[in-house]
Design a protein around this motif. Structure first.
Motif, PDB file in Angstrom:
ATOM      1  N   TYR A   1       0.780  -1.233   0.000  1.00 39.35           N
ATOM      2  CA  TYR A   1       0.000   0.000   0.000  1.00 39.35           C
ATOM      3  C   TYR A   1       0.818   1.293   0.000  1.00 39.35           C
ATOM      4  O   TYR A   1       0.232   2.372  -0.056  1.00 39.35           O
ATOM      5  N   ALA A   2       2.136   1.225   0.060  1.00 40.72           N
ATOM      6  CA  ALA A   2       2.945   2.446   0.188  1.00 40.72           C
ATOM      7  C   ALA A   2       2.730   3.412  -0.973  1.00 40.72           C
ATOM      8  O   ALA A   2       2.775   4.629  -0.788  1.00 40.72           O
ATOM      9  N   PHE A   3       2.488   2.881  -2.163  1.00 41.15           N
ATOM     10  CA  PHE A   3       2.310   3.743  -3.345  1.00 41.15           C
ATOM     11  C   PHE A   3       0.928   3.544  -3.965  1.00 41.15           C
ATOM     12  O   PHE A   3       0.736   3.784  -5.157  1.00 41.15           O
ATOM     13  N   GLN A   4      -0.027   3.095  -3.162  1.00 40.70           N
ATOM     14  CA  GLN A   4      -1.373   2.851  -3.658  1.00 40.70           C
ATOM     15  C   GLN A   4      -2.011   4.115  -4.188  1.00 40.70           C
ATOM     16  O   GLN A   4      -2.764   4.089  -5.165  1.00 40.70           O
ATOM     17  N   SER A   5      -1.710   5.275  -3.601  1.00 39.44           N
ATOM     18  CA  SER A   5      -2.343   6.533  -3.996  1.00 39.44           C
ATOM     19  C   SER A   5      -1.940   6.987  -5.397  1.00 39.44           C
ATOM     20  O   SER A   5      -2.633   7.808  -6.002  1.00 39.44           O
ATOM     21  N   ILE A   6      -0.830   6.467  -5.922  1.00 35.26           N
ATOM     22  CA  ILE A   6      -0.392   6.859  -7.272  1.00 35.26           C
ATOM     23  C   ILE A   6      -0.469   5.683  -8.243  1.00 35.26           C
ATOM     24  O   ILE A   6       0.145   5.716  -9.316  1.00 35.26           O
ATOM     25  N   GLY A   7      -1.217   4.638  -7.845  1.00 39.57           N
ATOM     26  CA  GLY A   7      -1.524   3.569  -8.795  1.00 39.57           C
ATOM     27  C   GLY A   7      -0.604   2.374  -8.795  1.00 39.57           C
ATOM     28  O   GLY A   7      -0.686   1.544  -9.705  1.00 39.57           O
ATOM     29  N   PHE A   8       0.272   2.242  -7.802  1.00 42.22           N
ATOM     30  CA  PHE A   8       1.172   1.093  -7.747  1.00 42.22           C
ATOM     31  C   PHE A   8       0.831   0.227  -6.529  1.00 42.22           C
ATOM     32  O   PHE A   8       0.480   0.748  -5.471  1.00 42.22           O
TER      33      PHE A   8
END
Length: 268
Positions: free
Chosen positions: A10-17
């Motif tokens: 979830y570390a980069f969930q906000s930018i689609g990864f």
């Protein structure tokens, strides 16, 4: 699942990864820190780009408002009045309505209805207006002796502004401008609550905090975590802007150097 596995998901969930589906049950403290921290990436995107672009536009607006030419001064005055005189939330709302209608007429302008561009434009224009008023006030506060000294050395027009007026304006305005930059980062939390849609459950830090509070029925954990991240961000901004302030005042006696102090805006 370990906390490290959660960070990887979830570390980069906000930018689609990473994992697209957000956890719905058994949301741990690690999940909350990771998701809200991921959302902070979006807040940093809006804040950093708006501050940088707004800084240059604010300088131009302040110069235009300070100019003696009425045709230059009046548009700058009305622009500053419009964006300082209306709430930021309302600006987001009307901008989204405008961009949606423009998209219907000119499909090529479709990206304007997306938060990554449309909301960024609103933040950029808003902070430029507030910053321009700060810089304009600093221009008016420049000691007459500095300008007279520049005249004595034969500096006029652009040379006088660039070598004498602009450095003094920055030195006088920087503490107040630091507070404006801090407020802008805080204002980025309004983006996804003002009309711009969430895409694939990718939002900012406040969006994830609200999502977690709704799922756990306990707002007393995610919102303090959100506050912790923003307090940390505020300290970083104060530190970085303080370094610039020290640079701007390096030639001044220690007793006369202005210091960066955070003064929260109670109303906007």
């Amino acid at each position: 699942m370990s906390c490290w596995d959660t960070v990887q998901k979830y570390a980069f969930q906000s930018i689609g990864f990473g994992e697209r589906v957000l956890p719905k049950t058994d949301i741990t403290l690690c999940d909350q820190f990771t998701l809200i921290g991921s959302g902070m990436i979006v807040n940093l995107y809006f804040g950093i780009l708006a501050v940088i672009a707004g800084y240059f536009f604010a300088n131009a607006l302040a110069m235009a408002k300070y100019a003696g030419n009425r045709w230059t001064r009046k548009p700058a005055e009305w622009f500053i009045f419009l964006f300082r005189g209306s709430p930021l939330f309302i600006q987001f709302f009307f901008a989204y309505f405008l961009f949606i209608n423009l998209k219907g007429v000119f499909p090529v302008l479709g990206p304007l209805s997306a938060a990554w561009l449309g909301a960024l434009i609103v933040l950029f224009l808003n902070t430029a207006a507030y910053s321009a008023e700060i810089f304009y006030g600093a221009l008016q506060s420049i000691p007459k002796g500095d300008i007279e000294a520049a005249d004595a050395y034969g500096l006029t027009g652009w040379s006088r502004f660039r070598k004498v007026m602009w450095p003094t304006m920055m030195r006088l305005a920087w503490p107040a401008y630091t507070n404006e930059a801090i407020f802008l980062f805080h204002a980025t939390t309004l983006v996804y609550f003002s009309g711009f849609p969430i895409w694939r459950q990718q939002g900012d830090a406040l969006y994830y905090a609200k999502y977690i509070a709704d799922k756990t029925f306990n707002p007393f954990v995610p919102y303090p975590i959100l506050a912790f991240y923003f307090v940390l961000l505020t300290l970083i901004v104060i530190f970085l802007f303080g370094l610039i302030n020290t640079r701007l005042n390096r030639h001044m006696p220690q007793s006369l150097r202005s210091k960066v102090k955070y003064k929260p805006n109670l109303m906007r």
